[in-house]
Design a protein around this motif. Structure first.
Motif, short mmCIF file in Angstrom:
data_model
loop_
_atom_site.label_atom_id
_atom_site.label_comp_id
_atom_site.label_asym_id
_atom_site.label_seq_id
_atom_site.Cartn_x
_atom_site.Cartn_y
_atom_site.Cartn_z
N ALA A 29 33.31 -53.37 -18.68
CA ALA A 29 33.16 -52.32 -17.67
C ALA A 29 32.35 -52.78 -16.48
O ALA A 29 32.36 -52.13 -15.43
CB ALA A 29 32.53 -51.08 -18.30
N GLU A 30 31.66 -53.92 -16.59
CA GLU A 30 30.80 -54.38 -15.51
C GLU A 30 31.57 -54.87 -14.29
O GLU A 30 30.94 -55.27 -13.30
CB GLU A 30 29.87 -55.49 -16.03
CG GLU A 30 28.78 -54.97 -16.94
CD GLU A 30 27.79 -56.05 -17.33
OE1 GLU A 30 26.58 -55.76 -17.35
OE2 GLU A 30 28.22 -57.19 -17.61
N VAL A 31 32.89 -54.84 -14.34
CA VAL A 31 33.64 -55.10 -13.11
C VAL A 31 33.27 -54.06 -12.05
O VAL A 31 33.41 -54.30 -10.85
CB VAL A 31 35.16 -55.10 -13.35
CG1 VAL A 31 35.56 -56.25 -14.25
CG2 VAL A 31 35.64 -53.77 -13.93
N ASP A 32 32.80 -52.88 -12.51
CA ASP A 32 32.21 -51.87 -11.63
C ASP A 32 30.71 -52.11 -11.63
O ASP A 32 30.05 -51.92 -12.66
CB ASP A 32 32.53 -50.47 -12.13
CG ASP A 32 31.95 -49.37 -11.24
OD1 ASP A 32 31.12 -49.69 -10.35
OD2 ASP A 32 32.31 -48.20 -11.44
N PRO A 33 30.10 -52.54 -10.51
CA PRO A 33 28.66 -52.84 -10.50
C PRO A 33 27.78 -51.67 -10.94
O PRO A 33 26.67 -51.89 -11.43
CB PRO A 33 28.39 -53.21 -9.03
CG PRO A 33 29.71 -53.65 -8.50
CD PRO A 33 30.73 -52.81 -9.22
N ALA A 34 28.27 -50.45 -10.78
CA ALA A 34 27.49 -49.29 -11.20
C ALA A 34 27.38 -49.18 -12.71
O ALA A 34 26.55 -48.42 -13.21
CB ALA A 34 28.10 -48.01 -10.63
N LEU A 35 28.21 -49.93 -13.43
CA LEU A 35 28.22 -49.85 -14.89
C LEU A 35 27.58 -51.09 -15.52
O LEU A 35 27.97 -51.51 -16.61
CB LEU A 35 29.66 -49.67 -15.39
CG LEU A 35 30.38 -48.41 -14.89
CD1 LEU A 35 31.78 -48.34 -15.45
CD2 LEU A 35 29.59 -47.15 -15.26
N SER A 36 26.60 -51.65 -14.84
CA SER A 36 25.85 -52.77 -15.41
C SER A 36 25.28 -52.38 -16.77
O SER A 36 24.81 -51.26 -16.97
CB SER A 36 24.70 -53.17 -14.47
OG SER A 36 23.80 -54.03 -15.12
#
Length: 477
Positions: A29-36
């Motif tokens: 999911a970290e492809v979305d930076p908000a989901l680090s």
């Protein structure tokens, strides 16, 4: 030191050879930076540890816990469940570092530095962890920051790790049994990829054994239909809207983090919960909601409730140490309730209700299928659940006994968890006689973090008022 180790000295922690489905989702999911999915344990030490002992402790730890010398390798085409494989080019100097704060630095400076460390993405070609000793605090104190990926551990696994690797005395404990380094190539990337096909087949078989699968077995079609209907209704409650609208005051979001810290005496907080016929977790959540109410009042914004989420451990007796074993519960928090007793009781009832849901781990049941989707799709689905929350909160029982690291005593232990699109992630870890509350805020949502910190102090003070002469909470942010 206490741990469960084989005769060869290896600590039985994090021994799975691949990520489970939930861990795969967090990794992709970290492809979305908000989901680090970076987590950071922050220990306050009563003195600066001896650097040679500090460094040697990490070398020893990386040998008795092989996970620290392993990296994650994705499945074919970035699909399937990733595997843990030995890093043949492991370099301890890359993972263990020290920094010194400028003259006159404070705990605020240490928290900012720890935040900056946490915000740097992991190099995915290396084992996903980093240890940094932060020196230069007043009165000779230091801060130990251990940064890891959430795919490695949850809160309970983190406490297991600390309990196994920290000493019970300040001085050296004598020679330690150190296992040899793993043989080069004992787990290869090629093998990890070729094993994926077999695991996918087993995953399909496992899905049949899941809760929905069991409900669909033949034999009693009428009962199976009723059970399935109840499960689907429960799944809708677990995954559906919590019933509370997000706060308009907290609507903005960014990918930035802000770290704060709050100390609350353990015994008075527990006594306050007992006075209300509630649990320590109920008191913790009620105090947080009271802080949010006061923050909204400071901005002349009135809300009745707010959506929040909390992990519920599904770890069972006998489960291997390490890894992740939790289900996420989504609830509606009674922010407008000013009576701390009524607030604790309302929160407690809501948590008990969600714990009894047959589909509490509904996401876990679907995780094997979700984990086989491309990262952008996983991010979109996961973000749809987490970004609707204003708060995520977690309560983890910590160490009650004294703990030392390289000659320094651990006086506080804070666990900073990631912000998966929510406004605040707040974690309580009990350490000794203190509840150490780690506060991770999105400064775009909570634009005045120091005001929010004061409001949190007031929220805990409301709850502690049930106990005569309870010490005041201390904001260290």
């Amino acid at each position: 030191m206490t741990n469960t180790a084989h005769e060869d000295g290896v600590f039985e922690w994090g021994v799975a050879d691949r990520l489970n489905a939930l861990e795969t989702i967090m990794w992709r999911a970290e492809v979305d930076p908000a989901l680090s999915s970076t987590v950071l344990a922050l220990e306050v030490l009563d003195c600066e540890p001896d650097w040679e002992r500090f460094y040697a402790a990490h070398d020893w730890g990386s040998r008795i816990v092989p996970r620290f010398r392993e990296r994650i390798v994705d499945g074919p085409a970035g699909l399937g469940q990733p595997s843990w494989v030995q890093d043949p080019s492991f370099d301890l100097d890359y993972h263990v570092r020290r920094v010194r704060l400028p003259e006159g630095a404070t705990m605020r400076d240490a928290l900012d530095r720890a935040r900056d460390i946490a915000k740097v993405p992991f190099d995915r070609a290396k084992p996903p962890w980093q240890a940094v000793l932060i020196e230069g605090l007043p009165d000779g104190e230091a801060v130990y920051a251990l940064k890891m990926h959430h795919a490695t551990l949850d809160g309970m696994a983190g406490i297991q790790l600390v309990a196994g690797l920290h000493s019970r005395q300040r001085g050296p404990s004598g020679p330690k049994q150190t296992p040899p380094l793993p043989a080069a190539g004992s787990t290869s990337v090629v093998r990890a990829v070729t094993d994926q096909a077999g695991r996918d087949v087993r995953g399909v078989v496992g899905a049949v054994a899941s809760v929905p699968g069991r409900l669909l077995r033949f034999g009693r079609p009428d009962k199976a239909a009723r059970d399935l209907a109840r499960y689907v209704a429960s799944l809708q409650r677990v995954l559906g809207d919590s019933g509370a609208a997000p706060s308009p005051l907290l609507a903005d979001r960014s990918t930035d983090w802000w770290f704060g810290a709050l100390d609350v005496e353990f015994a008075p907080l527990r006594a306050a919960s007992k006075a209300a016929g509630a649990s320590l977790n109920d008191a913790f959540l009620a105090a947080l909601l009271g802080g949010f109410r006061r923050y909204h009042e400071e901005h002349d914004v009135a809300i009745e409730a707010m959506p929040f989420a909390m992990p519920i451990s599904i770890r069972k007796e006998g489960d291997p140490a390490g890894g992740n074993a939790f289900a996420a519960a989504r609830l509606s928090g009674p922010v407008a309730e000013k009576d701390p007793v009524a607030r604790m009781q309302a929160v407690g009832a809501a948590v008990r209700d969600v714990r009894s849901e047959p589909a509490l781990n509904g996401v876990g049941a679907m995780a094997p299928a979700l984990a086989r989707l491309p990262g952008p799709v996983i991010a979109q689905l996961a973000g749809g659940l987490t970004k609707a929350n204003d708060l995520q909160a977690s309560n983890v029982p910590g160490l009650r006994e004294d703990a030392y690291f390289a000659g320094a005593k651990v006086t506080r232990f804070y666990g900073y968890a990631p912000l998966p699109g929510c406004a605040a992630m707040i974690v309580l870890i009990s350490h000794g006689d203190t509840c150490c509350v780690a506060v991770n805020l999105d400064p775009a949502a909570i634009k005045d973090p120091q005001l929010f910190g004061r409001c949190l102090v007031e929220g805990f003070t409301e709850v502690l008022a049930l106990v005569p002469d309870a010490p005041a909470p201390v904001w260290r942010g």
